[in-house]
Design a protein around this motif. Sequence first.
Motif, PDB file in Angstrom:
ATOM      1  N   THR A  13       0.808  -1.219   0.000  1.00  0.00           N
ATOM      2  CA  THR A  13       0.000   0.000   0.000  1.00  0.00           C
ATOM      3  C   THR A  13       0.837   1.263   0.000  1.00  0.00           C
ATOM      4  OG1 THR A  13      -1.728  -1.212   1.184  1.00  0.00           O
ATOM      5  CG2 THR A  13      -1.892   1.172   1.201  1.00  0.00           C
ATOM      6  N   SER A  20      -2.467  -3.018  -2.633  1.00  0.00           N
ATOM      7  CA  SER A  20      -2.663  -3.138  -1.188  1.00  0.00           C
ATOM      8  C   SER A  20      -2.375  -4.543  -0.696  1.00  0.00           C
ATOM      9  CB  SER A  20      -4.112  -2.768  -0.832  1.00  0.00           C
ATOM     10  OG  SER A  20      -4.386  -3.056   0.521  1.00  0.00           O
ATOM     11  N   HIS A  78      -0.791   4.206   7.354  1.00  0.00           N
ATOM     12  CA  HIS A  78      -1.039   4.652   5.988  1.00  0.00           C
ATOM     13  C   HIS A  78      -0.973   6.171   5.915  1.00  0.00           C
ATOM     14  CE1 HIS A  78      -3.176   0.589   5.599  1.00  0.00           C
ATOM     15  NE2 HIS A  78      -2.004   0.520   4.988  1.00  0.00           N
TER      16      HIS A  78
END
Length: 972
Positions: free
Chosen positions: A134, A166, A320
């Motif tokens: 990701t 991902s 993230h």
Amino acid sequence: MSTFAIVSRNGPTGVAAIYSAALIVRHTAVPGVGAASTTVVRCQRIAAELDWFFLPWFFFLLHAAWSLGERMAPWPRRPTGGSSSCQIEGFSMLLRTSCASLLFLLLAIPPAFAGPPTSLELQQGDTICLVGNTLAEREQYFGYVEARWHARFPQMQLSVRNMGWSADELDLRPRSKDFGTNDEQLRQAGADVVLAFFGFNESFQGPDGVAAFQADLAAYLKHLRSQKYNGETAPRIALVSPIPFENLGVANLPDGAAVNENLKLYTAAMAETAAAENVPFVDLFTPVLAKLKTPKTLAPRAIRNAIDLGDGHWTFNGVHLTDNGYRQLAPILDEGLFGAWPAGATAPSEDLLAAVQEKDFQWFHKFRAVNGFYIYGGRKNPFGVRSFPQEMEKLVEMTALRDRRIWDIAQGKAVPAAIDDAATTQLAAMETNYDSPITLLSPDDALKSFTVAEGYVVECFASEVEFPDLQNPVQFTFDGRGRLWVCTMPSYPQYLPPYKPNDKLLILEDTDGDGKADKQTVFADGLHIPTGFELGDGGVYVAQQPNLVFLQDTDGDDKADRREIVLEGFDTADSHHSISAFTWGPGGGLYFQEGTFHHTQVETPYGPDRCVNAGVFRYEPTTQKFETFVSYSFANPWGHTFDKWGQNFVADASPGFNYVGAAFSGHIDYPHKHGTLKQFLVKRVRPTCGCEFVSSRQFPAEAQGNYLLNNTIGVQGVLQHKVSDDGSGFKAVEIEPLLLSSDRNFRPTDLQFGPDGALYVVDWFNPLIGHMQHSLRDPNRDHSHGRIWRVRYEKNDLLQTPELTPLPLPQLLDQLKAYEDRTRYRARRALRERPTDDVMAALEVWLGGLDKNDAEYPHHQLEALWVCQHHNVVHKKLLEQVLRSPDYRARAAATRVLCYWRDQLENPLELLKVQATDEHPRVRLEAVRACSFFRTPEALEVALESAALEQDDYLAYTFEETIKQLERALAE
């Protein structure tokens, strides 16, 4: 050549290497080493690869040893006799031979012994491909990293292709049918350079997985080197480490300490492997960790994630990156690959960044096109092979045009404001295979096509006539102010280049109370195939393949001004199989589901979660936990609803099958699937889309508890079923349909009871809906119509439900006593947005004021428990009270809560052991189901406790599935 020139060209290390090579050539012949030039080049190569400081001194000592041997016995010379002379000759010969042999070994060993190159070499016109997890994939939505490369190398005309995915791992990269292998995709892109981002998902194997990871990484690098993706040479490669886990100081999220320990190990393993394989390596973990701020105090529990924390953080969930995160990461990664930023180089401009983002948009729709199963997969024939090759070629050409625009901007050239795609492939029109006459009825005429059950009336709440933006509506819901939100997707079935998709999320209001919407607000536009959504947490969660996006209005104007991708990795093989049927569970999980052909893998702060060929998902935004709730071989599930007691029901659209959710929602390891489960009603027609229980005083008493089910082909309407208990599960029989239409264009895709107690039905309204039966580009697919219908019972008044949003906490909590399921649903959703400490304090007062003699007392307690679950507050006392409730339905629901609190309780299996021998089979089923989430012998023992009591079909099914899962887990 002068000494200065030698030093300038080669540096002191290179000089030492050349000098030593010359020494060998002059004094000895080393087997395997050719002419002087070859030896010098080899020594230069060693000098470049070994440590700069160490190597000169090494060669100095080596030469000193050789010189000592020369002084003891000059070379070459025959021995003159005498033992002493012979010993000296022998010793000097040994010393010189040893030195020569050592140098030979240095020359003969493979470059893997040396340290990795310090920077990545680029060449004119290179195509750089990003692969991996990701961290790579997500960069395409921001573009800061790529923009720096173009600004650094404006004349090199680089093409960057983001192929990140991902949750990808080195040895686990699932794709839908015929998507193509990694090699095939790199070959199509013509990769000259491969940047590989791995290590994050693998790190969840812990220290025990490091050795296997290193072996896989070394094998992967060797494999890359064996390929010629550009048709001529092996790719140049660089490895990029994971970033560290950011401690956001949010009470509901991990602090990341344990994850960082593993990430540190895997980063070191990558560095070691890169050195061994002579590959450039960028350590992002160490410099980013040094820049992260450690919070001194925990954020309030009302904070769900870093989206609410504001700017300044690198991530929104710890792992993230946000826009700010990629902005800060870009120079670290760039300089790790290419060294310090060149003096005089211009920083990337906003125009350059925008050009990169536009190029990435077009490339994404080529590389990761939705409906891939119809472009290259199992359903490409007979229609996809005619329409999509030209579209894919056009996207390739459009991407190349945008590359050139990027180069021009990077070089300071003027570019036109708009991009002209006229020179790209012109798409041929598709012919229809639909030969039946098409009549598109007006809303007034369509109203006449309905047949409703006795006592009911149907009305048009909204249509494309009053609201032209109401095109192809697919799902809707009501907010706390009673307004109807609906997502539209005229771009369905997918983006048609070059026309940018502009699907919308609308808010419709009936401001004068006449039963018809009279006001529209566009909350969000520029969406692409929003197959589902749900309100919550001060915003909206909306499907945007392959992502789940959170939209938020931060200034109160009812228009989304903030967008954050919160989950990614949902497959894009089929847009009408993509995540849909969004609904909150009573305990704070957000549920949605996808159909077959899909290979989904979602990266989370807790590790990756994967599902193949259909499933139902559960996402806790509060904790950022995500899991496959049901892994089952559905065809295409498009319905999910909960009853009053939290039992869930799943409708599989294509075959028309309907299931009791508890039985097959136990944990099962990927890629296994649950076995065939019986249906709780006999299917008569198909396909279906959307389901709901009748729980409204506006409807007659005899309808309460009925299971409603939309049907969209053949029989078009809202079917009705009488539901009853069936041991641990349920059964239902079909009764008179609530609503039928003779209009073949009526396509009900969602239904829900509104705040007024009436039933609302959204109508996709389209002559064609099949993917397989007609071309996705069939001209008869409608993109401009849509209706919302309201069904009410004429003899009962509409309900007067207060607006929930402005209610003070005590009154809002009282809405949990409401008869209507949907009122309590919206009250729980509103309560999750209030500050946790305030809610918990008010909840204790509310609980204390309940009448224990009230027949609804067990349910009121259960509602309170669900509120705690929404806020991730483990209320053990209340949990234990509901586990011992006199109502088996409450005990079963509390057992489900216990399952999801298992990692926050000291003795979850002890509590489950009691539930496993409960007198009611539904409670036992929930306990056995919960055991599947453990990986211990004790969990197996608890599950086996239930076997001593009678088992019906559902309980026996769940028991068998749990035992198989536990046996697999224990065999690891």
